[in-house]
Each structure stands twice: as C-alpha cells, then as structure tokens.
Design a protein around this motif. Sequence first.
Motif, PDB file in Angstrom:
ATOM      1  N   GLY A   3      48.131  36.716  47.399  1.00 59.34           N
ATOM      2  CA  GLY A   3      47.423  38.585  47.637  1.00 59.34           C
ATOM      3  C   GLY A   3      47.535  38.795  46.246  1.00 59.34           C
ATOM      4  N   SER A   4      46.458  39.767  46.085  1.00 56.83           N
ATOM      5  CA  SER A   4      46.557  41.137  45.063  1.00 56.83           C
ATOM      6  C   SER A   4      47.093  42.570  44.754  1.00 56.83           C
ATOM      7  CB  SER A   4      44.653  41.468  44.823  1.00 56.83           C
ATOM      8  OG  SER A   4      44.926  42.217  43.829  1.00 56.83           O
ATOM      9  N   THR A   5      47.950  42.845  43.698  1.00 52.26           N
ATOM     10  CA  THR A   5      48.566  43.624  44.172  1.00 52.26           C
ATOM     11  C   THR A   5      47.439  45.151  43.987  1.00 52.26           C
ATOM     12  OG1 THR A   5      48.634  43.977  41.719  1.00 52.26           O
ATOM     13  CG2 THR A   5      50.510  42.873  43.352  1.00 52.26           C
ATOM     14  N   ALA A   6      46.518  44.781  43.184  1.00 54.19           N
ATOM     15  CA  ALA A   6      45.020  46.052  42.880  1.00 54.19           C
ATOM     16  C   ALA A   6      45.432  46.995  43.812  1.00 54.19           C
ATOM     17  CB  ALA A   6      43.912  45.523  43.004  1.00 54.19           C
ATOM     18  N   GLY A   7      45.309  48.390  42.977  1.00 50.06           N
ATOM     19  CA  GLY A   7      45.487  49.688  43.649  1.00 50.06           C
ATOM     20  C   GLY A   7      46.883  50.033  44.375  1.00 50.06           C
ATOM     21  N   LEU A   8      47.992  49.188  44.902  1.00 49.42           N
ATOM     22  CA  LEU A   8      48.882  49.842  45.398  1.00 49.42           C
ATOM     23  C   LEU A   8      49.990  50.474  44.212  1.00 49.42           C
ATOM     24  CD1 LEU A   8      49.969  45.687  46.765  1.00 49.42           C
ATOM     25  CD2 LEU A   8      49.379  48.344  48.008  1.00 49.42           C
ATOM     26  N   ALA A   9      50.165  50.479  43.163  1.00 47.94           N
ATOM     27  CA  ALA A   9      50.895  50.406  42.625  1.00 47.94           C
ATOM     28  C   ALA A   9      50.595  52.360  42.853  1.00 47.94           C
ATOM     29  CB  ALA A   9      50.561  50.871  40.929  1.00 47.94           C
ATOM     30  N   VAL A 321      40.472  33.124  46.751  1.00 48.12           N
ATOM     31  CA  VAL A 321      41.156  32.485  46.072  1.00 48.12           C
ATOM     32  C   VAL A 321      40.913  34.006  44.451  1.00 48.12           C
ATOM     33  CG1 VAL A 321      40.020  31.508  43.303  1.00 48.12           C
ATOM     34  CG2 VAL A 321      39.568  30.535  46.238  1.00 48.12           C
ATOM     35  N   TYR A 322      41.998  33.869  44.620  1.00 47.90           N
ATOM     36  CA  TYR A 322      42.992  35.459  43.297  1.00 47.90           C
ATOM     37  C   TYR A 322      42.529  35.066  42.144  1.00 47.90           C
ATOM     38  CZ  TYR A 322      44.017  37.399  47.826  1.00 47.90           C
ATOM     39  OH  TYR A 322      43.819  38.049  49.125  1.00 47.90           O
ATOM     40  N   ILE A 323      41.814  35.778  40.738  1.00 52.24           N
ATOM     41  CA  ILE A 323      41.509  35.756  39.852  1.00 52.24           C
ATOM     42  C   ILE A 323      42.868  36.277  39.144  1.00 52.24           C
ATOM     43  CG2 ILE A 323      40.115  36.102  38.172  1.00 52.24           C
ATOM     44  CD1 ILE A 323      38.936  34.299  40.212  1.00 52.24           C
ATOM     45  N   ASP A 324      43.118  35.091  38.134  1.00 51.65           N
ATOM     46  CA  ASP A 324      44.821  35.546  36.931  1.00 51.65           C
ATOM     47  C   ASP A 324      44.314  36.803  36.288  1.00 51.65           C
ATOM     48  OD1 ASP A 324      45.509  33.373  38.180  1.00 51.65           O
ATOM     49  OD2 ASP A 324      44.722  32.267  36.739  1.00 51.65           O
ATOM     50  N   ALA A 325      45.363  37.454  36.659  1.00 51.88           N
ATOM     51  CA  ALA A 325      44.706  38.527  35.446  1.00 51.88           C
ATOM     52  C   ALA A 325      44.357  39.745  35.914  1.00 51.88           C
ATOM     53  CB  ALA A 325      45.330  38.816  33.854  1.00 51.88           C
ATOM     54  N   GLU A 326      43.318  39.802  37.883  1.00 55.55           N
ATOM     55  CA  GLU A 326      42.589  40.412  37.169  1.00 55.55           C
ATOM     56  C   GLU A 326      42.776  41.945  37.650  1.00 55.55           C
ATOM     57  OE1 GLU A 326      40.623  40.155  41.392  1.00 55.55           O
ATOM     58  OE2 GLU A 326      42.595  39.460  42.091  1.00 55.55           O
ATOM     59  N   GLU A 327      44.170  41.851  38.315  1.00 59.77           N
ATOM     60  CA  GLU A 327      44.310  43.554  38.125  1.00 59.77           C
ATOM     61  C   GLU A 327      44.619  45.085  36.422  1.00 59.77           C
ATOM     62  OE1 GLU A 327      46.272  41.043  41.333  1.00 59.77           O
ATOM     63  OE2 GLU A 327      46.883  41.296  39.352  1.00 59.77           O
ATOM     64  N   PRO A 328      44.143  45.721  36.625  1.00 58.81           N
ATOM     65  CA  PRO A 328      44.966  46.626  35.762  1.00 58.81           C
ATOM     66  C   PRO A 328      46.156  46.359  35.246  1.00 58.81           C
ATOM     67  CG  PRO A 328      44.755  47.711  37.426  1.00 58.81           C
ATOM     68  CD  PRO A 328      44.701  46.628  37.588  1.00 58.81           C
ATOM     69  N   ALA A 329      46.146  46.784  33.721  1.00 58.91           N
ATOM     70  CA  ALA A 329      47.099  46.872  32.695  1.00 58.91           C
ATOM     71  C   ALA A 329      48.698  45.842  33.444  1.00 58.91           C
ATOM     72  CB  ALA A 329      47.890  48.702  33.518  1.00 58.91           C
ATOM     73  N   GLY A 330      49.801  46.071  33.817  1.00 56.95           N
ATOM     74  CA  GLY A 330      50.758  44.820  34.136  1.00 56.95           C
ATOM     75  C   GLY A 330      50.892  45.451  35.436  1.00 56.95           C
ATOM     76  N   GLU A 331      50.054  45.439  36.559  1.00 61.42           N
ATOM     77  CA  GLU A 331      49.914  45.280  37.837  1.00 61.42           C
ATOM     78  C   GLU A 331      49.766  43.471  38.360  1.00 61.42           C
ATOM     79  OE1 GLU A 331      50.847  47.320  40.020  1.00 61.42           O
ATOM     80  OE2 GLU A 331      50.980  48.367  38.310  1.00 61.42           O
ATOM     81  N   CYS A 332      49.273  42.578  36.833  1.00 63.19           N
ATOM     82  CA  CYS A 332      48.930  41.368  37.531  1.00 63.19           C
ATOM     83  C   CYS A 332      50.265  40.554  37.204  1.00 63.19           C
ATOM     84  CB  CYS A 332      47.844  40.864  35.589  1.00 63.19           C
ATOM     85  SG  CYS A 332      48.690  40.735  34.618  1.00 63.19           S
ATOM     86  N   VAL A 333      51.445  41.234  36.908  1.00 60.83           N
ATOM     87  CA  VAL A 333      52.048  40.470  37.191  1.00 60.83           C
ATOM     88  C   VAL A 333      52.956  40.788  38.439  1.00 60.83           C
ATOM     89  CG1 VAL A 333      53.110  39.291  34.506  1.00 60.83           C
ATOM     90  CG2 VAL A 333      53.653  41.490  35.377  1.00 60.83           C
ATOM     91  N   VAL A 334      52.935  41.486  38.656  1.00 65.49           N
ATOM     92  CA  VAL A 334      53.372  42.251  40.601  1.00 65.49           C
ATOM     93  C   VAL A 334      53.113  41.243  41.684  1.00 65.49           C
ATOM     94  CG1 VAL A 334      53.854  44.559  41.030  1.00 65.49           C
ATOM     95  CG2 VAL A 334      53.452  44.406  38.755  1.00 65.49           C
ATOM     96  N   PHE A 335      53.858  40.793  42.014  1.00 61.56           N
ATOM     97  CA  PHE A 335      53.601  40.433  43.228  1.00 61.56           C
ATOM     98  C   PHE A 335      53.926  41.373  44.594  1.00 61.56           C
ATOM     99  CE2 PHE A 335      56.992  37.352  40.944  1.00 61.56           C
ATOM    100  CZ  PHE A 335      56.093  36.565  40.179  1.00 61.56           C
ATOM    101  N   PRO A 336      52.552  41.468  45.663  1.00 64.67           N
ATOM    102  CA  PRO A 336      52.505  41.349  46.834  1.00 64.67           C
ATOM    103  C   PRO A 336      53.752  41.757  48.249  1.00 64.67           C
ATOM    104  CG  PRO A 336      50.784  38.785  46.662  1.00 64.67           C
ATOM    105  CD  PRO A 336      51.592  39.115  45.505  1.00 64.67           C
ATOM    106  N   CYS A 337      54.424  41.882  47.724  1.00 64.90           N
ATOM    107  CA  CYS A 337      55.833  41.927  48.451  1.00 64.90           C
ATOM    108  C   CYS A 337      56.317  43.866  49.137  1.00 64.90           C
ATOM    109  CB  CYS A 337      57.364  41.503  47.445  1.00 64.90           C
ATOM    110  SG  CYS A 337      56.192  39.246  47.865  1.00 64.90           S
ATOM    111  N   HIS A 338      55.108  44.173  49.254  1.00 70.06           N
ATOM    112  CA  HIS A 338      55.285  45.578  50.079  1.00 70.06           C
ATOM    113  C   HIS A 338      55.897  46.289  51.110  1.00 70.06           C
ATOM    114  CE1 HIS A 338      53.058  44.979  46.165  1.00 70.06           C
ATOM    115  NE2 HIS A 338      53.977  46.109  46.029  1.00 70.06           N
ATOM    116  N   TYR A 339      56.066  44.829  51.836  1.00 69.04           N
ATOM    117  CA  TYR A 339      56.950  45.436  52.977  1.00 69.04           C
ATOM    118  C   TYR A 339      57.063  46.877  53.430  1.00 69.04           C
ATOM    119  CZ  TYR A 339      57.489  44.125  58.854  1.00 69.04           C
ATOM    120  OH  TYR A 339      58.036  44.319  59.291  1.00 69.04           O
ATOM    121  N   LEU A 340      58.547  46.812  53.175  1.00 68.86           N
ATOM    122  CA  LEU A 340      59.003  47.939  53.385  1.00 68.86           C
ATOM    123  C   LEU A 340      58.427  49.670  52.818  1.00 68.86           C
ATOM    124  CD1 LEU A 340      62.728  46.727  53.371  1.00 68.86           C
ATOM    125  CD2 LEU A 340      60.912  47.462  56.061  1.00 68.86           C
TER     126      LEU A 340
END
Length: 385
Positions: A3-9, A321-340
């Motif tokens: 998954g991607s974390t784009a926009g989740l922050a 297919v998710y692209i490496d470092a496609e999220e802005p800034a430091g979000e590219c190393v944030v894993f999509p684990c946002h259940y709670l």
Amino acid sequence: MRGSTAGLADTLAGGGRARAAALQLADVLFASLVVAPAVVAYWKSTWTLMDLYVLPEHAVWSAGACAAAGLAVEVATCAAQGWLARRLRPELGAWYYVLSRVYTLAAGAACVGAWRGVWNLLNECTGSSARTLWSTTCAAALSLAALRALRNICAAPFAVAIDSPQDYFDVPTMFRTSSRDLAQYALDCIFSVAVVGSLVVFVWRGSWALLDIYLFPDDLAKSYWTSLIGGYVLVAITFLLQAPLRWAAARLHGAARLLLADLYHLLSFLATVNVWRSVWGLLDLYLYPETPRLSNWLTHIGSMGLLMALNCSNSTLVRGVYIDAEEPAGECVVFPCHYLRLFFHKERTKRRHKRALAAAAAAAAKQPEDASLTPLQLPVIEEKV
C-alpha cells in the motif's frame, strides 16, 4: 499486501502527541500480532489445500495450472477494477458486502495460486542449490530496484489494507496508464501482474529457501522458533527506525532518498520473510499435523473469518504496483499500518459532523423569522463550526 501512505499524514493529523504515539504503537502491535499471523495462516492453508487438491500426483502440471489460472484472474481483476468500482457500490446495501467479499475470496485464491505456481515452477526448473538461489534472488531484487518497484516485496506486518469502499477494488498499475486506451492499459496490467509480480515471487522464494538451507536445516522446530524470534526483533527495530529515517528522507532528494527507502524496505522484508516462514512452519508442526485436510480447512476458514470480521480481509491480497519513494518528503518510509488511527479519525469526523449539524439546527431555531436564513445556508454555518 502492499500500500501507499500518500496523503495519510494529513488525514490522520489531530490530537496530542501522547495520544498519537499511543495509537501508532497500538497499530504496530495490531499489525504484527493480529493481522500478520492471520494473513500468513490464510496463505499457508490455501497453499497447502492446493497442494492436496490440485493435481497432487503431477507437480509440474499442478504448478502450471495454478500459475495460469491465478495470473489470468489477477490480470482480469486489474483490468476490470474501474468497472467493479462503478458497479459494486455501498448503495447496494447487503449485496455490496456479499459481492465485495466474494471478490476478496476469489482474488485471494488467485493470488495464492499464482504465487504457488510460479514458486513451484522455479523449484522444478532451477533447483534449490544455494548458488542458484543467491543468483536468482539478487537478480530479481536488482531488477525490481531498477524498475523502482522494490517496495512491492513488503507485506504484513508492514501493510494493513482496510476494506474501505472508496478503494476496495483499486489495483495500481506499473505505468499508471488510463483505461481509455485499451491496448496500453491491457499491456500495463499484464506487465504489472506477470513481470513485477513474478519478480517479487523470485525474491520471496529465494530468501525463504536460503533460510531453509542456513538456519538449522536439521532441526525444523529450532529453525522456525529462531525465525519467529529474529523476525519479530527485526520488526521492532524496523518500526523504531521509522521516525529517524523519516526525518532523514525528508531532507534527502533524488538518488540518495531512493537508496535510503530501498535499504529500509529491504530491512523490513528480511523481518517479514522470517515472520512468515516461522508462522507457516509452526502451523505445520503443531496444528493437527496428522490430519492436514482438517488442519488447513480450519485455518483457512478461521483466518479469513477473523480478517473479514476485523474489516481488513484485503490484507491477504497481493495486487498493484507501488513505486519506490513516490510519496512526498519522509512519507516514503512510512508503512501503511493505520488501522486504529483511521478508525478513530472516522469517529472523530462523525462527531464533528454531528456537532456542526446540531449547531446549525440550533441557530436556525433561534431565528425562525429571519427570512435570510434558509436551508441552503446551513452548510455555511456547519463549515464555520
């Protein structure tokens, strides 16, 4: 599984630091101790049931049949994602829930079948010597890195897919082509599934087999328990490194940022493959080993039932297919684990919406004779609140 974390922050912003840290820790524990074992149990049971029922007397034909059927269904679900999203909507009520979960069951079986087929064909064609495993694994990993698709080797516990209606059927393709150009879109879907997906299988199969070779090969119980402990230690280290690496990634650009993200995803993969191998092996050793059919049917039904009840059954799917470092800034190393965090964010949004409606209704009640206050103006009041 990915998954991607784009926009989740921005979406999950809100609340104090202590509350945010507590929710983040809870999400990590939930992903690691609940979702990951359930996903592995589903994959292990489905894979073994295919071993038992799909041409068990003919290994090559069994692998070929699973690969062909699995890849065909994966390409079809990828190509039809827009059509499915338009036709299967929450407005259908109970039918939406039933049909969407049937989709998950079919897509999950296809994913496992495709992986099992490609994996076993590799075993039959290339053998299992350490030298061959090292060469195929490194070549596949370098190919994924060259395609900027290395992050696709990650899985639970570093990814939790919520069964959300707005993106339930989404399958990102490698080149992000439009479905309006049917020829290019079809080729994009085939490349994403058959090429990128197979390279991911190469990396997983080689890494898993190398652990079988080097990690106490003569004592399976010791090997699996070592993988379990080592895997979860690496999971903890990976999550602890996320904050400093996010800070570093936000200050890097270009190749340096991409290299950092890739190295971090390789570390997470090493943790993931150890967790998967250990849970898989321990289930084989301790859960009714004398009755494999009963053991695997119970595991299959129980794991998928739990994931559906938790509203994260799509975590079992390998798609997109998710692209490496496609999220802005430091979000590219944030894993999509946002259940709670997503759950509490939705609840907070609902409360705000109710308060806004109540405030708008109260304002309208105080000025019943004010002709300038019409129902069309209520959204304006709500927005100000």
